[in-house]
Design an enzyme around this catalytic site. Sequence first.
Site, PDB file in Angstrom:
ATOM      1  N   TYR A 158      42.336  51.312  38.007  1.00  0.00           N
ATOM      2  CA  TYR A 158      42.275  50.057  37.249  1.00  0.00           C
ATOM      3  C   TYR A 158      41.162  49.180  37.807  1.00  0.00           C
ATOM      4  O   TYR A 158      41.069  48.980  39.024  1.00  0.00           O
ATOM      5  CB  TYR A 158      43.609  49.313  37.355  1.00  0.00           C
ATOM      6  CG  TYR A 158      43.624  47.962  36.683  1.00  0.00           C
ATOM      7  CD1 TYR A 158      43.654  47.853  35.298  1.00  0.00           C
ATOM      8  CD2 TYR A 158      43.609  46.796  37.440  1.00  0.00           C
ATOM      9  CE1 TYR A 158      43.673  46.616  34.676  1.00  0.00           C
ATOM     10  CE2 TYR A 158      43.633  45.548  36.831  1.00  0.00           C
ATOM     11  CZ  TYR A 158      43.663  45.459  35.449  1.00  0.00           C
ATOM     12  OH  TYR A 158      43.678  44.227  34.837  1.00  0.00           O
ATOM     13  N   ASP A 258      35.244  49.836  43.881  1.00  0.00           N
ATOM     14  CA  ASP A 258      36.073  48.686  43.553  1.00  0.00           C
ATOM     15  C   ASP A 258      37.047  48.521  44.714  1.00  0.00           C
ATOM     16  O   ASP A 258      38.073  49.200  44.792  1.00  0.00           O
ATOM     17  CB  ASP A 258      36.807  48.947  42.236  1.00  0.00           C
ATOM     18  CG  ASP A 258      37.785  47.832  41.866  1.00  0.00           C
ATOM     19  OD1 ASP A 258      37.976  46.916  42.684  1.00  0.00           O
ATOM     20  OD2 ASP A 258      38.364  47.910  40.765  1.00  0.00           O
ATOM     21  N   LYS A 286      40.654  39.259  45.768  1.00  0.00           N
ATOM     22  CA  LYS A 286      41.985  39.070  46.335  1.00  0.00           C
ATOM     23  C   LYS A 286      41.989  38.443  47.728  1.00  0.00           C
ATOM     24  O   LYS A 286      41.913  37.237  47.864  1.00  0.00           O
ATOM     25  CB  LYS A 286      42.759  40.391  46.317  1.00  0.00           C
ATOM     26  CG  LYS A 286      43.167  40.837  44.908  1.00  0.00           C
ATOM     27  CD  LYS A 286      44.157  41.968  44.944  1.00  0.00           C
ATOM     28  CE  LYS A 286      44.490  42.469  43.546  1.00  0.00           C
ATOM     29  NZ  LYS A 286      45.165  41.498  42.688  1.00  0.00           N
TER      30      LYS A 286
END
Length: 461
Positions: A158, A258, A286
């Site tokens: 994702y 990622d 994050k």
Amino acid sequence: MTLMTKDPFLAELSDRTAKSREAFLKAKEVMPGGVTANIKSFAPHPIIMEKGKDAYLYDVDGNEYIDYLLSYGALMLGHGHPEIRQAVNEQLDKDGTMLFGTPHALETEMGERIKGLYPSMEKLRYTNSGTEATQLALRLAHAHTGGKSKIAKFEGHYHGGYDQTLLSVNPPLDEAGPSYAPNSVIESKGVDPYHSRHTLTLPFNDLEHTAEILKVHKDELAAVIMEPVQAGFIPADASFIRGLRKLTEELGILLIFDEVKTGFRLGLGGAQEYYKVRPDITALGKVIGGGFPVGIVGGKDEIMMNSAPKTSSDVFDNSQGSASSARDVLFHSGTYNGHPTILAAGLATLDVLEKETGHVFSMTERLKSGIREAFALHGIPVQTIGLGSIFNVVITEQEHVKNYRELQHADFDFRKSLDTGLLSEGIYTKPMNRYSLSTAHGEEEIDRTLEAYRSVLSKMI
């Protein structure tokens, strides 16, 4: 393997969170489905939180939870860490404003810290989220490779909720195609079929078949984007990730890591430090925001310089009229990019992690070991899969789970019921989600969590 099919804990959880249920019904009158992000919804209803402190959350019914969701891994210092609060307050007091809309010193200070931890990021840009970071990474790849029209991603990975990558994240197996050559399955209403033709899907941890696909499409592919640890918990084999790096270099395809989930959680230098592999472009997010929204994109100098501004080469610059050369420069902008308050929080986060990352890893391993022991008491096969301070509980007889297809053999029904029961025992993560730990999780929190596991498992067997 199926140990149970009905969740015996839903009614109990609903009763314990009656005020959450009422608040959720009211929220549904305001927001579609009662939530601002689909990922926040789960049965019997989302739990509405009122307060967070250290490793704990408190809901509107007054229930206390040890938090292992940690805002999907973002809060590696726990809730309301005093050094983050102090850094934010000092920035506001010193600067007199929350936002300049101009360059400022913290952009460079944070950039130098990040470059020191991620040497592959020779230059970098700030964004407002991990999603924006991966979007910019892909635009950079297209620009640098002369506008090659396709990208490749891995099944089960994702990279954000936008059209170009919202494919084959969680595809139905009857639509997913053969495991060695997965189909690109659209995951949302509203995604143009164009993207299923221009985003190829690769088999994770299968270098042989990945190589076959990449070699066939090498002249069309700008980049391969990947989570070095799928979904934050299924690691790439070292031989796979190193082989992929070598292969992409040989084929002239950029490799994008990622690391929104893995950055700082596998170590301060992320997965690329762990695997000793340098990607061409990295996306972070994050943890580095300390609870605030942030993203960072960095990579090789010659790639990143595609985004450098030039005089009269901006989409908003009307001074050149029809002679504007904006399309000669990769467009990247954002009012909140490099937000000073967020960067102050991020720098404080790094200061703490440099001292306490080892503690987080130690507590994570203790929790993983204890969970395996709790399952073993009942003869239930389980794997606690993950690296660093993130992992997931996978109820499976398989010794190794290496990709999305192998994960589908796990007992998801049992796991959902377990998670619902744990919520009633004061252990919080969204059902089925991975576990993240913080510097605020200590021996007491681990002991209480393992006691809750033993209690719930004894009720389920």
